[in-house]
Structures are given as structure tokens and as C-alpha cells.
Design an enzyme around this catalytic site. Structure first.
Site, PDB file in Angstrom:
ATOM      1  N   GLY A 145       0.826  -1.211   0.000  1.00 40.81           N
ATOM      2  CA  GLY A 145       0.000   0.000   0.000  1.00 40.81           C
ATOM      3  C   GLY A 145       0.855   1.252   0.000  1.00 40.81           C
TER       4      GLY A 145
ATOM      5  N   ALA B 115      -0.909  -1.518  14.352  1.00 40.00           N
ATOM      6  CA  ALA B 115      -0.558  -2.379  15.487  1.00 40.00           C
ATOM      7  C   ALA B 115      -0.818  -1.658  16.797  1.00 40.00           C
ATOM      8  CB  ALA B 115       0.905  -2.810  15.393  1.00 40.00           C
TER       9      ALA B 115
ATOM     10  N   ASN C 278       6.679  -9.004  16.971  1.00 41.17           N
ATOM     11  CA  ASN C 278       7.215 -10.194  16.298  1.00 41.17           C
ATOM     12  C   ASN C 278       8.568  -9.804  15.719  1.00 41.17           C
ATOM     13  OD1 ASN C 278       7.923 -11.953  14.039  1.00 41.17           O
ATOM     14  ND2 ASN C 278       5.905 -12.890  14.286  1.00 41.17           N
TER      15      ASN C 278
ATOM     16  N   LYS D  75       4.912   0.965  19.505  1.00 38.63           N
ATOM     17  CA  LYS D  75       5.015   2.108  18.589  1.00 38.63           C
ATOM     18  C   LYS D  75       4.975   1.558  17.166  1.00 38.63           C
ATOM     19  CE  LYS D  75       7.912   4.945  21.641  1.00 38.63           C
ATOM     20  NZ  LYS D  75       9.277   5.527  21.824  1.00 38.63           N
ATOM     21  N   GLY D  76       4.422   2.303  16.252  1.00 38.19           N
ATOM     22  CA  GLY D  76       4.293   1.811  14.881  1.00 38.19           C
ATOM     23  C   GLY D  76       5.637   1.687  14.187  1.00 38.19           C
TER      24      GLY D  76
ATOM     25  N   GLY E 202       5.650   1.013  10.519  1.00 40.01           N
ATOM     26  CA  GLY E 202       5.426   0.977   9.081  1.00 40.01           C
ATOM     27  C   GLY E 202       6.267   1.973   8.293  1.00 40.01           C
ATOM     28  N   GLU E 203       6.619   3.085   8.907  1.00 37.83           N
ATOM     29  CA  GLU E 203       7.222   4.159   8.121  1.00 37.83           C
ATOM     30  C   GLU E 203       8.610   4.576   8.584  1.00 37.83           C
ATOM     31  OE1 GLU E 203       4.114   6.411   6.466  1.00 37.83           O
ATOM     32  OE2 GLU E 203       2.676   5.742   7.955  1.00 37.83           O
TER      33      GLU E 203
ATOM     34  N   LYS F 254      10.810 -11.244  13.928  1.00 34.20           N
ATOM     35  CA  LYS F 254      11.113 -11.559  12.529  1.00 34.20           C
ATOM     36  C   LYS F 254      10.380 -10.601  11.577  1.00 34.20           C
ATOM     37  CE  LYS F 254      10.923 -15.459   9.306  1.00 34.20           C
ATOM     38  NZ  LYS F 254      10.484 -16.854   9.146  1.00 34.20           N
TER      39      LYS F 254
HETATM   40 MO1  MOS Z   1       1.334   5.483   5.223  1.00 30.96          MO
HETATM   41  S1  MOS Z   1       2.113   6.814   3.824  1.00 30.96           S
HETATM   42  O1  MOS Z   1       0.357   6.570   6.133  1.00 30.96           O
HETATM   43  O2  MOS Z   1       0.497   4.348   4.241  1.00 30.96           O
END
Ligand code: MOS
Length: 745
Positions: free
Chosen positions: A235, A506, A638, A708-709, A711-712, A640
Site C-alpha cells: 500500500g 498495530a 514479532n 510504537k508503529g 510501518g514508516e 522476525k
Molecule cells: Mo502510510 S504513507 O500513512 O500508508
């Protein structure tokens, strides 16, 4: 505890055997195929369209244009509520605002016939000179209303006075290019109507958001829209909004009275579905004789479309990352005849971090201080922009562990000093950071008579591992083996969860899952102690616990917590409680939401990224033999998957540093490298050693699980670390991404 363990993905087998269906892969009976026709000019009006050729193609059942498309309530603008609901192009008028804007939809019985029809649609435009020149538009840049959730500008102290008295300063401009997300799975929608009920299989990061937007666009109740997306093929922000093609698929399905499948072609990923915008960032830093920052100025100008104000919030990190009394941080936007940009992995933070962390390196070089030492001297103990403590901050530990693993002490301070044959070798460092966001979320738990458990929330798994980590959290919270848990997501009918953006899934959903599981444990215990047939009848609930799917007397457990024997007077399977309850599944629900702690603490993840580069002295080719990155991101659910997530972010950071750039034709605004052959991303040959580590961090404030996230944050820091390493290798400071060889020669 299974939480934290690096177990394999619970959906791994489905993925590798091809049994995890993506949005376009659902077999919907009777569906027809739609292909978009997109504009070839950047601005103007559609004067005429000739659809006779397209209509004549065998199998074509409809050609929708602005002249004949069904009219939508409020001209299709009812779903507009940026940035969540976007200004869309829904064939409701003849205006063209950007190149590759949808201007027609061709529907046919096969994909090939729809594509053939689309190629035959003729469009005549009245188009003047498009406004595409960033530099020329700069005098018209203006302040947007907000910089995401923060004020557009931030000022404290007196920057000009501090600069005037500083021992060292830098005043430089950095630029970052347009980038497009390009997940492997393109945007895709299958839309099917039953009366006024709409079902969508849609490639999305936000099933709830798509439902709301589509309901508004078509003027129907949200309950009448179902959005399904159990598996997402990447995404990165582009699937965070419902773009035009989603509503156009639904519009076409309505028009032809059959389900419609619409998949964007790869070139169409470079236009109507958002991108990271071009930025120009002016950085001013000043330090005293001891290397302490006395002034930080970060001013970002970014581009947006004429139809929507999108802000790239690049100046936000400078407000708090370093301790400094005098700070100016601002955002301005300018309007061009281009498509509206959108969230792109670490929106604002990724591009802004490149500029800020490059400037810190420039300041260190000018002051003659090691860049790691300079950062340590200026590390912020608290968020000075908000006057709040951090909920947790283990950045110093990241620097320390990272420097050790990388061997930072062996770096040559003088640029161009290390050479290995034709390769100039250098090392660079940058700080990584991203906010630890959280939104309200709900979850349900259903205990079935066979002892298996369904846990569900309308969250998403973008390939990030949500199925797995939520199963882990549920297994521990319930006291049930993970093999007995099935997590469901990607369905707008499930208990609501936020969109999978801002690295918050998460952190938002795991507390709800945890709470719903604890509620189920309580329910099971209450039923047992009220039931004369249970061993636990009239037992004090405090004496009972659920372990491995069994209700147990806590006193019957050995010290390690696991029962010695599977059966016996001291316990019964929780499935037995369901069976005695008439076999009806037990269900609990819970909601979890952030509270006042969000106003008391500043919440961010942090990390330190170290890069080694080799630059061919004659050819300017840059290689990245190794990267070490160490993160403090609270509880790791997790190990891994977290490592994999960070590696993915780092690889994209390499792409941002060295390869990625969408090139716009200055005449018509068309992205000319709109394909994966000419839009370069790192391939395996570009990626060598990536060493990822996490420091232990327990954060009692960020959410109940301390998550804490992640993803970015992985993309942040990497472009600056590489740019700083290139400087260390060559003595050349590249302030314009990507760092291509022409800039080094
Ligand atoms: Mo992230 S750019 O908020 O999918």
C-alpha cells in the site's frame, strides 16, 4: 509468551501457494471488465469525444464519458473531505485538471476488448498552456491551513539573532523529486450492486474509509456498502484513499447492471492515485563554539494540484528532534496543473528527514565535530516544540548500539580519504524518527464449541504481518494456543479500526484485541464458577486462569505456569464451557482508544541509520555494501516480521537516495517514465548487507502494550545516511535526490 517471538507469518502458506486472493482475484459471477481512458493534457476542457470506434468493438457493453455518465448527487463531490476523502474525477463535468485524469470508462465482456475499446476513444481538448513550472509558481506559494495534524508554522526564540552570533552555520537548499508508490499489486476494484447495496473488493488500506466515501458519493447509507480486502499487495499510502477508479467501477457497474472489475494499468499508477510531491526545503542551522545548536530553520515548499491542497509536512521533525531554543519551521504549498499528491511512506518525514539530517552533517563538517558526537551533544531530552516529555526515547542507545555494530569509530573524518582501487569508500549517519500514532479501534472475540477462536477487527494486512501479530497478542491474552486462533480483517462489516496509515495499525488494534480477549477470559470464568458441572463451580475467580486453552486452578500450575497433565480435577478445556452453554459460540467485544496521555507526552519512534557507500571515482556509480540500523520502537510484537518491515523500509530508503524519480514532461505534465523499467527501484543486486537491531524499550504511555508503529520509520534516515556517506567518500555534497551518477561527475 508468544508475543514478541519471531514466528512465521500465519498467512505465509496461503501467500506462497497463491491461495491468498487479492482484490482483483475474487471470482464474482457475471462480471465484466472496465478499462480507464485517461487524459493526455494537463489542463483545460473536453470539447468533444468520439466513442463510435470503441462502441463498435465486439463485446463492449458501455463507454461512459462526461457526456453520458449517470449523474451523481452533488456532482460526485459528496465524498470530498480531504485528506481522507479526495477530490475525484467521476465524469461529472468536462474539466481536466491533470494528465492521466480519468475521462472515460470502457466496459466489455473481456479485459482485452475493454482495453481495445479504450484505445479507440478519441478525445478533443481545449487546452491552454499548462502551469507546470515549480520555480515560476514559487512567488504564489501560500500557507496551507494545517500541516497534517500540526500547525503549518512553528516558531520559538529568535532565529535571526542566534544565527548572527553563532560560531558555525549552514544555510542550504535541498530538493526531493516526485515519487510514485508502485506496490506490486496495482489499484483494483470489483464493484457489484444488489439493489442499492454495493459490495466492493477493493485494494485498499482503509476498508472503513472506502465505505464512507462511496456511501457519500452515491448518496446511500454506509451500512449499504461493504468493502472487502483480506489481502493487500502493498500500500505505502497510495491505497489510503478511495481514488476516482473505485467510484468509477461502482458507477460503471450501476450503468451496465453487472459486476465490474477495474484494474489500473501500470502507467495509470502514475497519475490518478497520488504520489510523493516535489519539495524544495531551505535549511538553516547554527551552532555555538561547543557544537550546541543555537538556531534551526526549516522551510518547506511543496507542490499540489489545482483541485486539492495537499501538504508535504517535511518541516515537522525539525521542531523537536534536537534541543534548540530558536526554531522556525514552516510549510508553503503551490498549485500546478498536476495530480493531487498523497501520503507516501513517512509522508513529510521521509523527505524532511533527508534535508534536516543532511544539514546536520554539513554543520558537523563545518564545525569539525564528528557527526555522531554533534547529534549526541544536541539530543533533545524533551519535546521542546510542545513543552512535553517524550513517552519514551531511547535514541542515545540506538546511536551507541548502531555505532558499535557498524564500526563507526573506524570512519575516516576527512572526505575522500579512503580508497579501495577505483572505489572511494565512505560512511554516513542519520537519525530516523516517526510519530507513534494511535486511533480508536474495536475488536471482537468468538469462542467456538470446538475450542477454536475467531478474533476480528476491520483492520488491514498490507503484507506487514497484522494477521500474525494480532494472533500472537490474542493467544497470550486469551491463554489459547496460537494454532487455535483465526484472525479476520479487511472487511468493513467487522468492528471498526482505523485505516492502515500513519504506522498506527498495530498500536491501535492490539489494545482492542487484548481487551476483547481479556473480556472473553472473564466471561469463560464467570460461566464456569456459576455452573455446578464445572470443576470451578463456586471457586474464587482470582484462583482461576486460562492456559493452553484450559481453565485451570492457578494453584495446580507449576512455577513455570504450564500444567503438568492435560486433564484432571484441576481443569477443563474452555471448549467444554461452550458446549455446556448449549454450543452457542461465546462472544465478547472491546473498544480501545487513546486518552489524555496524548496531551501529556510526545510520542515518537527513533532510530540510528549507518551507511557505507562505495563510489566509483571515474564513473560516479554509487553502491551501498552495508547498512546498520538500530531502532527504539517500544514493544516488538514479532521480531522476525519487525526486522522484515524495517528492511523493506531501508530498501525503499535506498531507492529514495539513489534511484526513484518520476520525470514530468514540462509541456503536458505527463510522467514520462511511467513504468517499472524506467522508474528505477532497488533490485536484489543493489541491496547488500542490511543489519537491523532493536533496543529494548518499554513505554508505559504510548498504549497498553507499549507498541510504537513501525510501518514508516524504516525509510526515514536512510536517504540522509547514504548522502552523508557519499559526502564522506567523495567530498561532494548532493542536495538534490536521487543521487545519480551525473551529479557526482
Ligand atoms: Mo502510510 S504513507 O500513512 O500508508
Amino acid at each position: 509468551m508468544i508475543t514478541g517471538q519471531g514466528i512465521d507469518r500465519v498467512d505465509g502458506r496461503l501467500k506462497v501457494t497463491g491461495r491468498a486472493p487479492y482484490a482483483a482475484e475474487f471470482a464474482v459471477p457475471g462480471l465484466v471488465h472496465a478499462v480507464l481512458v485517461t487524459s493526455t493534457v494537463a489542463s483545460g476542457r473536453i470539447v468533444r469525444m468520439d466513442i463510435s470506434g470503441a462502441s463498435a468493438v465486439r463485446g463492449v457493453v458501455a463507454v461512459l464519458t462526461p457526456m453520458n455518465a449517470p449523474r451523481l448527487p452533488q456532482g460526485g463531490k459528496a465524498g470530498v473531505n480531504p485528506p481522507a476523502g479526495r477530490v475525484l474525477s467521476l465524469l461529472q463535468d468536462d474539466l481536466v485538471a491533470y494528465n492521466r485524469q480519468p475521462v472515460a470508462v470502457v466496459v466489455a465482456d473481456t479485459l482485452e476488448r475493454a482495453a481495445q475499446g479504450a484505445r479507440l476513444v478519441r478525445v478533443v481538448y481545449a487546452s491552454g498552456t499548462a502551469k507546470l513550472d515549480f520555480a515560476a509558481a514559487k512567488p504564489n506559494a501560500f500557507p496551507p491551513q494545517r500541516a497534517n495534524r500540526e500547525p503549518t508554522d512553528h516558531a520559538r526564540g529568535d532565529v535571526a539573532a542566534a544565527v548572527a552570533q553563532a560560531a558555525t552555520s549552514v544555510d542550504v537548499v535541498y530538493t526531493t523529486p516526485v515519487e510514485h508508490h508502485n506496490p506490486m499489486e496495482p489499484h483494483a476494484t470489483i464493484a457489484a450492486w444488489e439493489g442499492d447495496k454495493l459490495t466492493l473488493h477493493d485494494a485498499t488500506q482503509n476498508v472503513g474509509g472506502v465505505r464512507t466515501t462511496l456511501a457519500k458519493i452515491f448518496g446511500i447509507a454506509p451500512e449499504n456498502v461493504t468493502v472487502l480486502d483480506p489481502y493487500v499487495g502493498g500500500g505505502f499510502g497510495c491505497k489510503g484513499s478511495a481514488w476516482s477508479h473505485v467510484a468509477l467501477a461502482a458507477l460503471a457497474a450501476k450503468a451496465v447492471g453487472r459486476p465490474v472489475k477495474l484494474v489500473l494499468e501500470r502507467p495509470q499508477m502514475f497519475g490518478p492515485v497520488g504520489n510523493r510531491p516535489h519539495t524544495e526545503q531551505s535549511l538553516g542551522l547554527a551552532a555555538d563554539g561547543a557544537g550546541k545548536l543555537v538556531a534551526v530553520r526549516h522551510a518547506t515548499i511543496s507542490e499540489t494540484s489545482t483541485i486539492e491542497d495537499w501538504v508535504e509536512t517535511s518541516s515537522l521533525p525539525a521542531r523537536h528532534l534536537y534541543a534548540c531554543a530558536n526554531v522556525l519551521s514552516s510549510h508553503r504549498i503551490l498549485k500546478l496543473d498536476i495530480a493531487t499528491p498523497t501520503f507516501t511512506r513517512a509522508p513529510g518525514e521521509a523527505s524532511g528527514n533527508f534535508a534536516l539530517e543532511s544539514a546536520i552533517d554539513e554543520l558537523a563538517a563545518r564545525a569539525g565535530i564528528d557527526p555522531l558526537e554533534l547529534r549526541l551533544r544536541n539530543d533533545a531530552e524533551r519535546d521542546e516544540s510542545k513543552g512535553r516529555p517524550y513517552s519514551s526515547k531511547s535514541l542515545r542507545e540506538c546511536y551507541r548500539v548502531g555505532a558499535e555494530r557498524f564500526g563507526w569509530s573506524r570512519r575516516a573524518a576527512t572526505p575522500g580519504a579512503r580508497r579501495d582501487g577505483r572505489w572511494l569508500v565512505g560512511s554516513g549517519l542519520a537519525t530516523a524518527t516517526y510519530p507513534a500514532n494511535r486511533s480508536p479501534a474495536e475488536a471482537l472475540v468468538r469462542l467456538l464449541p470446538d475450542g477454536s477462536v475467531v478474533v476480528a477487527s476491520a483492520t488491514h494486512d498490507l503484507g506487514t504481518g497484522t494477521y500474525t501479530v494480532m494472533s500472537q497478542v490474542a493467544a497470550d491474552a486469551l491463554g489459547v494456543p496460537i494454532a487455535r486462533i483465526r484472525f479476520e480483517l479487511g472487511d468493513s462489516r467487522l468492528p471498526k479500526a482505523p485505516g492502515a496509515g500513519g504506522s498506527q495499525s498495530a498500536a491501535s488494534v492490539s489494545p482492542a484485541v487484548h481487551a476483547a480477549c481479556k473480556a472473553m477470559q472473564k466471561k469463560v470464568i464467570e460461566l464456569a464458577i456459576a455452573d455446578p458441572r464445572s470443576f470451578a463451580y463456586r471457586v474464587d475467580p482470582e484462583q482461576l486462569t486460562v492456559v493452553d486453552g484450559w481453565l485451570r486452578l492457578a494453584s495446580a500450575l507449576p512455577a513455570g505456569g504450564r500444567p503438568i497433565a492435560a486433564a484432571g480435577a484441576g481443569g477443563e478445556p474452555i471448549a467444554a464451557i461452550v458446549a455446556r452453554n448449549g454450543g452457542t459460540p461465546l462472544e465478547t467485544r472491546a473498544e480501545a482508544a487513546p486518552g489524555a496521555e496524548r496531551e501529556q507526552y510526545s510520542m515518537h519512534g527513533f532510530g540510528a541509520v549507518f551507511a557505507e557507500v562505495r563510489v566509483d571515482a571515474a564513473l560516479g556509480v554509487v553502491r551501498v555494501p552495508r547498512i546498520t540500523a538500530v531502532y527504539a520502537i517500544g514493544t516488538v510484537l514479532n521480531e522476525k516480521l519487525a526486522r522484515s518491515q524495517m528492511q523493506g523500509g531501508i530498501v525503499w530508503g535506498m531507492g529514495m537516495a539513489l534511484f526513484e524519480e518520476s520525470l514530468r514532461d514540462g509541456r503536458d505534465g505527463r510522467i514520462v517514465n511511467a513504468n517499472l523499467a524506467e522508474y528505477h527501484v532497488p533490485v536484489n543486486a543493489d541491496v547488500a548487507a542490511i543489519d537491523v537491531a532493536f533496543v529494548a524499550e518499554s513505554d508505559p504511555h504510548v498504549n497498553p502494550l507499549g507498541v510504537k508503529g513501525i510501518g514508516e520509520i524504516g525509510i526515514t534516515g536512510v536517504p540522509a545516511a547514504i548522502a552523508n556517506a557519499v559526502y564522506n567518500a567523495t567530498g561532494k555534497r548532493i542536495r538534490d535526490l536521487p543521487i545519480t551518477l551525473d551529479k557526482l561527475l
